[in-house]
Enzyme design. Structure first.
Site, PDB file in Angstrom:
ATOM      1  CE  LYS A 218      34.329  36.554  44.505  1.00  0.00           C
ATOM      2  NZ  LYS A 218      34.329  37.357  45.443  1.00  0.00           N
ATOM      3  CD  GLU A 224      22.546  41.905  34.891  1.00  0.00           C
ATOM      4  OE1 GLU A 224      23.007  40.982  35.437  1.00  0.00           O
ATOM      5  OE2 GLU A 224      21.786  42.993  35.672  1.00  0.00           O
ATOM      6  N   GLY A 278      33.965  41.743  44.013  1.00  0.00           N
ATOM      7  CA  GLY A 278      33.793  42.134  42.507  1.00  0.00           C
ATOM      8  C   GLY A 278      34.437  43.586  42.374  1.00  0.00           C
ATOM      9  NE  ARG A 279      31.965  46.806  47.129  1.00  0.00           N
ATOM     10  CZ  ARG A 279      31.256  45.757  47.700  1.00  0.00           C
ATOM     11  NH1 ARG A 279      30.782  44.991  46.443  1.00  0.00           N
ATOM     12  NH2 ARG A 279      30.996  45.375  48.958  1.00  0.00           N
ATOM     13  CD  GLU A 364      28.155  46.134  44.517  1.00  0.00           C
ATOM     14  OE1 GLU A 364      27.259  46.306  43.881  1.00  0.00           O
ATOM     15  OE2 GLU A 364      29.040  45.554  44.175  1.00  0.00           O
ATOM     16  CG  HIS A 395      29.000  75.022  31.048  1.00  0.00           C
ATOM     17  ND1 HIS A 395      28.592  76.183  30.881  1.00  0.00           N
ATOM     18  CD2 HIS A 395      30.262  74.728  31.417  1.00  0.00           C
ATOM     19  CE1 HIS A 395      29.908  76.658  30.844  1.00  0.00           C
ATOM     20  NE2 HIS A 395      30.930  75.970  31.076  1.00  0.00           N
ATOM     21  CE  LYS A 523      23.281  39.995  41.025  1.00  0.00           C
ATOM     22  NZ  LYS A 523      24.624  39.279  41.300  1.00  0.00           N
TER      23      LYS A 523
HETATM   24  O1  F6P Z   1      26.306  44.152  41.564  1.00  0.00           O
HETATM   25  C1  F6P Z   1      26.716  43.144  42.459  1.00  0.00           C
HETATM   26  C2  F6P Z   1      27.908  42.357  41.783  1.00  0.00           C
HETATM   27  O2  F6P Z   1      27.752  41.220  42.690  1.00  0.00           O
HETATM   28  C3  F6P Z   1      29.014  42.870  42.004  1.00  0.00           C
HETATM   29  O3  F6P Z   1      29.591  43.012  43.451  1.00  0.00           O
HETATM   30  C4  F6P Z   1      29.916  42.425  41.109  1.00  0.00           C
HETATM   31  O4  F6P Z   1      30.979  43.256  40.586  1.00  0.00           O
HETATM   32  C5  F6P Z   1      28.864  42.240  39.776  1.00  0.00           C
HETATM   33  O5  F6P Z   1      27.627  42.082  40.514  1.00  0.00           O
HETATM   34  C6  F6P Z   1      29.277  41.217  39.074  1.00  0.00           C
HETATM   35  O6  F6P Z   1      29.448  40.000  39.465  1.00  0.00           O
HETATM   36  P1  F6P Z   1      30.169  38.781  38.575  1.00  0.00           P
HETATM   37  O7  F6P Z   1      31.359  39.420  38.307  1.00  0.00           O
HETATM   38  O8  F6P Z   1      30.157  37.471  39.380  1.00  0.00           O
HETATM   39  O9  F6P Z   1      29.625  38.725  37.258  1.00  0.00           O
END
Ligand code: F6P
Length: 558
Positions: A218, A224, A278-279, A364, A395, A523
């Site tokens: 987003k 990452e 995002g989620r 979240e 199990h 972060k």
């Molecule tokens: O984990 C925090 C968050 O902001 C989530 O809400 C989101 O899905 C994820 O990081 C990834 O963010 P982006 O889509 O901006 O890379």
């Protein structure tokens, strides 16, 4: 496009604990429910299963194995009315600014709506949803029919989704769940974690000539994702040359400038909007990698499934509204029965990643301790969510559910028809699922244990000694959600069911389910620490534990 200023959200209810229904529920729990067992509740109501089962679309929810009765349900519905849940639902579909701390609506429902549903229809940018969906369909079809190919002219066979959190979990969970719907010759690979091993392993396995990399982010700034995207970029440049980038990278993001700066081909960019959390983004262009693997028809079927649940949620009175009831049951278990966590137990291995997906969705969204108005909450909010596909889970951790000391409500999710193996094996999964929910409810008494041990030939003394170890207290509440079969359409319904359940819970607690400030601090600290990890001159100012760990890490680095 000029951003329409939506109406501010004015629906923050009173603290739920101050609502009359909450107080009545507390008294009702003490006086009527605490003294009872699930077995008592079933004994008193011969039609209990029918009275506490609800169906909508393809889903059936049996919530009869919960520690509640008709009076509880009535009071929970009263709580929903006092908390103005119906108005909150309207506010979401109207596009009100319900994500108050980020000053935006939460309009994932618009991503699967038809124009005639008039979701937030006053917003000018809503029509963009269908434009991007159309762009996505054309792109996916062109990859599938071979009119868009890689740099060397080879057809694409492998889709690598680079993203994390909401830009990974939905796609990866669904890709796994819908494995039988993968197009012949197409494969899906997730790359999310910061350590880089996922991509390193894939580089050994994949041919860059036939690999299409989808960057989902987003913000297009997530550490990452950008680290993995840069590593993938270097891999493609080394294998195929810089010119290959414009044919091997595609991106979904709201950050058009950053897509530009990365060098994404303008025709390979898919936008979405800040009002997609995002989620909640798998329904947007973030679902591109999924659509590339399952095809546009199946992607559309997933959206249609979610829309069916949206229509039910929006139009059905509270008493028959499945997401509302699930939210109320969760609040009952959490705030009145004292449950700290909830297990998600799908009986189809293809739903293996569903608990992980729900962890982000629920924790979240509702892991908050401050209300919309900035004041602290007065009750517990989001529960710890965890789980595993059955019967693997049996199990592993079921021992604790059966004989531990904690109340742990569970959601059993049970597709009836096999999603790929033989029906005989799915029938065994069904038997296991039902047996577990029954055992968790009924338990196994000391008297039964003694009788069974005696019948097996044990002496009275030996039976008496062993019996306490065999006792299962029972009384563990559970929901069972049945679906005919795991398909794009039923999975869409299931995901939307939980999305709306989370929203209703959060609304009743008075919290904003659509922000995630809690992820930001870690972060920020990680950014500050990344220099110190490789440079001892930067240890200054770190606490003694972090400093000692950095020193030990340096010595272990070798
Ligand atoms: O984990 C925090 C968050 O902001 C989530 O809400 C989101 O899905 C994820 O990081 C990834 O963010 P982006 O889509 O901006 O890379």
């Amino acid at each position: 496009m000029a951003k329409k200023k939506a109406k501010p959200h004015t629906l923050t209810p009173r603290h739920p604990v101050d609502l009359p229904a909450w107080q009545s529920l507390a008294a009702h729990h003490r006086q009527d429910i605490r003294p009872k067992t699930l077995a008592d509740l079933f004994a008193r109501d011969r039609k209990r299963a029918a009275n506490y089962t609800l169906s909508t679309g393809d889903l059936t929810l049996d919530y009869s194995k919960n520690l509640l009765n008709a009076a509880t349900r009535k009071l929970l519905l009263k709580l929903a009315r006092e908390a103005k849940v119906s108005a909150a639902i309207d506010a979401m579909f109207s596009g009100d600014v319900i994500n108050t701390t980020e000053n935006r609506p939460a309009l994932h429902v618009a991503l699967r709506a038809k124009m005639s549903d008039r979701v937030a229809h006053e917003r000018r940018d809503i029509a963009d949803v269908w434009r991007v969906l159309n762009q996505l369909e054309q792109f996916v079809n062109a990859i599938h029919d071979g009119s868009l190919r890689g740099h060397t002219g080879a057809r694409f066979t492998d889709i690598v989704n680079i993203g994390i959190g909401g830009s990974d979990l939905g796609n990866s969970m669904i890709a796994k769940a819908l494995r039988p719907y993968w197009r012949a010759g197409m494969r899906y690979h997730p790359v999310s974690n910061i350590d880089g091993t996922q991509l390193a392993d894939l580089q050994k396995e994949l041919d860059p000539k036939t690999t299409l990399i989808v960057i989902c982010s987003k913000t297009f700034t997530t550490l990452e994702t950008m680290t993995n995207a840069n590593a993938a970029r270097a891999w493609i440049i080394e294998a195929l040359g810089r010119d290959a980038l414009k044919k091997h990278f595609v991106a979904a993001s709201t950050n058009h400038q950053a897509m530009d700066a990365f060098g994404i081909n303008p025709d390979y960019r898919f936008g979405f909007w800040d009002w997609v959390g995002g989620r909640y983004s798998l329904w947007s262009a973030v679902g591109l990698s999924l659509a590339l693997v399952i095809g546009t028809e199946n992607f559309q079927a997933l959206l249609n499934g979610a829309r069916r649940m949206d229509l039910h949620f929006r139009q059905t009175p509270l008493a028959g509204n499945m997401p509302v009831l699930m939210a109320l049951i969760a609040i009952w278990n959490n705030n009145f029965l004292g449950a700290e966590s909830q297990a998600i137990l799908p009986y189809d291995n293809r739903l293996e990643r569903f608990p992980a997906f729900l962890q982000q969705l629920q924790m979240e969204s509702n892991g908050k301790s401050v209300r919309r108005d900035g004041r602290p909450v007065k009750c517990k909010t989001g529960m710890v969510i965890w789980g595993e596909a059955g019967s693997n889970a049996q199990h592993s951790f079921y021992q604790l559910l059966h004989q531990g000391t904690r109340l742990i409500p569970a959601d059993f999710i049970l597709p009836v028809q096999s999603s790929g193996a033989t029906q005989a094996q799915q029938d065994l999964a069904i038997a296991n699922c039902l047996a577990q929910s029954e055992a968790l409810m009924d338990g196994y008494s000391k008297e039964q244990a003694i009788a069974d041990l005696r019948a097996a030939g044990m002496s009275a003394a030996e039976a008496k000694e062993l019996a306490p170890h065999k006792v299962h207290a029972g009384n563990q509440p559970s929901n069972t959600i049945l679906l005919p079969r795991l398909t794009p359409e039923t999975l869409g319904q299931l995901i939307a069911l939980y999305e709306h359940k989370v929203f209703v819970e959060g609304h009743i607690w008075g919290i904003n389910s659509f922000d995630q400030w809690g992820v930001e601090l870690g972060k920020k600290l990680a950014t500050g620490l990344s220099d110190a990890v490789t440079d001892s001159a930067r240890y200054e100012g770190k606490n003694s534990s972090t400093r000692a760990l950095l020193e030990r890490i340096e010595s272990l680095r070798g």
